[in-house]
Design an enzyme around this catalytic site. Sequence first.
Site, PDB file in Angstrom:
ATOM      1  N   TRP A  66      13.320 -23.295 -11.801  1.00 38.90           N
ATOM      2  CA  TRP A  66      12.402 -23.027 -12.909  1.00 38.90           C
ATOM      3  C   TRP A  66      11.359 -22.031 -12.404  1.00 38.90           C
ATOM      4  CZ3 TRP A  66       7.540 -26.187 -14.189  1.00 38.90           C
ATOM      5  CH2 TRP A  66       7.023 -25.805 -15.427  1.00 38.90           C
TER       6      TRP A  66
ATOM      7  N   ASP B  30      11.774 -33.372  -9.372  1.00 35.73           N
ATOM      8  CA  ASP B  30      11.270 -32.926 -10.664  1.00 35.73           C
ATOM      9  C   ASP B  30      12.179 -33.531 -11.726  1.00 35.73           C
ATOM     10  OD1 ASP B  30      10.508 -31.651 -12.970  1.00 35.73           O
ATOM     11  OD2 ASP B  30      10.346 -29.660 -12.067  1.00 35.73           O
TER      12      ASP B  30
ATOM     13  N   LYS C 243      10.093 -33.264 -23.099  1.00 35.65           N
ATOM     14  CA  LYS C 243      11.400 -33.045 -23.704  1.00 35.65           C
ATOM     15  C   LYS C 243      11.948 -34.327 -24.322  1.00 35.65           C
ATOM     16  CE  LYS C 243      10.561 -29.330 -21.652  1.00 35.65           C
ATOM     17  NZ  LYS C 243      10.721 -28.861 -20.312  1.00 35.65           N
TER      18      LYS C 243
HETATM   19  N1  PLP Z   1      10.058 -28.914 -14.591  1.00 29.35           N
HETATM   20  C1  PLP Z   1      11.067 -28.269 -15.170  1.00 29.35           C
HETATM   21  C2  PLP Z   1      12.353 -28.103 -14.427  1.00 29.35           C
HETATM   22  C3  PLP Z   1      10.930 -27.751 -16.461  1.00 29.35           C
HETATM   23  O1  PLP Z   1      11.943 -27.092 -17.024  1.00 29.35           O
HETATM   24  C4  PLP Z   1       9.704 -27.925 -17.138  1.00 29.35           C
HETATM   25  C5  PLP Z   1       9.498 -27.375 -18.493  1.00 29.35           C
HETATM   26  O2  PLP Z   1      10.144 -26.497 -18.954  1.00 29.35           O
HETATM   27  C6  PLP Z   1       8.683 -28.618 -16.490  1.00 29.35           C
HETATM   28  C7  PLP Z   1       8.895 -29.100 -15.220  1.00 29.35           C
HETATM   29  C8  PLP Z   1       7.313 -28.813 -17.091  1.00 29.35           C
HETATM   30  O3  PLP Z   1       7.249 -29.517 -18.220  1.00 29.35           O
HETATM   31  P1  PLP Z   1       5.903 -29.766 -19.003  1.00 29.35           P
HETATM   32  O4  PLP Z   1       6.012 -28.979 -20.260  1.00 29.35           O
HETATM   33  O5  PLP Z   1       5.869 -31.229 -19.213  1.00 29.35           O
HETATM   34  O6  PLP Z   1       4.759 -29.291 -18.181  1.00 29.35           O
END
Ligand code: PLP
Length: 398
Positions: A130, A212, A247
């Site tokens: 990411w 994560d 999500k």
């Molecule tokens: N980690 C990953 C792999 C993600 O894809 C995302 C969001 O796209 C997040 C963390 C962060 O999510 P949040 O919107 O809860 O900050």
Amino acid sequence: ASHRFDSIPLAPPDAILGLTEAFAADTRSEKMNLSVGVYKDASGVTPIMKCVKAAEQKLIETEKTKGYLSIDGLPDYRSDVQKLVFGDRIDAGRIAMVQAPGGTGALRVAGEFLARQCSPTRVFLPNPTWANHNAIMQSAGVNVESYSYLADDRRSLNFEAMLNDLSTKTRPGDAVLLHACCHNPTGVDPTADQWKEIARVVSSQGLIPLLDFAYQGFGDGLEADAVGLHTMLDACAEAIVCSSYSKNFGLYSERVGAVGLVAGTPAAATASLSQLKVIVRSNYSNPPRHGGAIVATVLSDDELTQMWKAELEEMRLRITHLREQFVAGMAKQSGAPDFSFLLKQKGMFSYSGLTAMQADELRTKHGVYVVGSGRINVAGMDEKRMDWLCSVVADVLA
Ligand code: PLP
């Protein structure tokens, strides 16, 4: 007096958000957005889940204060997260749990914890990962390294290279970030057996697993998606899990996440919690209430919990169906390559194999928006227009 801000350079725009703006400005009626990072239902909207609406209704009636939460957040929310993430495999006394503003906030707190308390640690990120991981960890003050992940075919795991990097590039005490499920951006996850091997290397090298967990329930289901994480916890006495409910509760803008740190002893968990709170205090003081309260309200009520599980399953199955439909649709396009690898990938995202030039052509010629890496958000597909989508993808591949 001279202006202090006049010479500040313009920061580059966010690549993905830039595409979202371009999509909004595109006047073609047949346009389709596969670039965004959020779930879309069959009508193309990111819905509020029914269980969330019901919980909010309940909260409006019962909530008595908007007073500050404690630094570590809402107690009910924290124990719910503990159950969702760890089940009952870890003694609660060994867990330090802090509510955080989204998975992003959780990663930032975890990164600062590593920088301040585990120095001179480095964090190893999968390549690719990411896009925000690198920026978050650097801002937190941790040195960032990477380990091999995706194979040259860009559609499968290079498991050998991954294990090799984790066992030869790392030093004891380094952290290794692993996507617990539904790897973003590739959709490529290790198998259960591969997780065992990874856990063995992480443990024998003395690494800190940083998991994560942003897509629990989007891969194979709530429990199945925790298998890799649980395998890791079985092998390692210490771990940090950054979870997000953006999500799986559709609570993107409410910023709901958590850091769950597993320590070797209850005393170490207590000390770690106190340090996590020091970090939170100087960042945002205490977390927002509403999103965490929604999750806690849903999970404290059997009926709402059932509703949530059913709605989450519906999202998961929609993504699976879209993958199947797209693969079948591409198989009907003469001369198009085989896309069946998409069926093995998990979650909303996949690397489609489209090059940056093909992604560009898809956007300019046909109004289908795909990130330059070729990552597609499967949930952005419209099943009613699948044949059209397949025909334009085949067109740019030809
Ligand atoms: N980690 C990953 C792999 C993600 O894809 C995302 C969001 O796209 C997040 C963390 C962060 O999510 P949040 O919107 O809860 O900050």
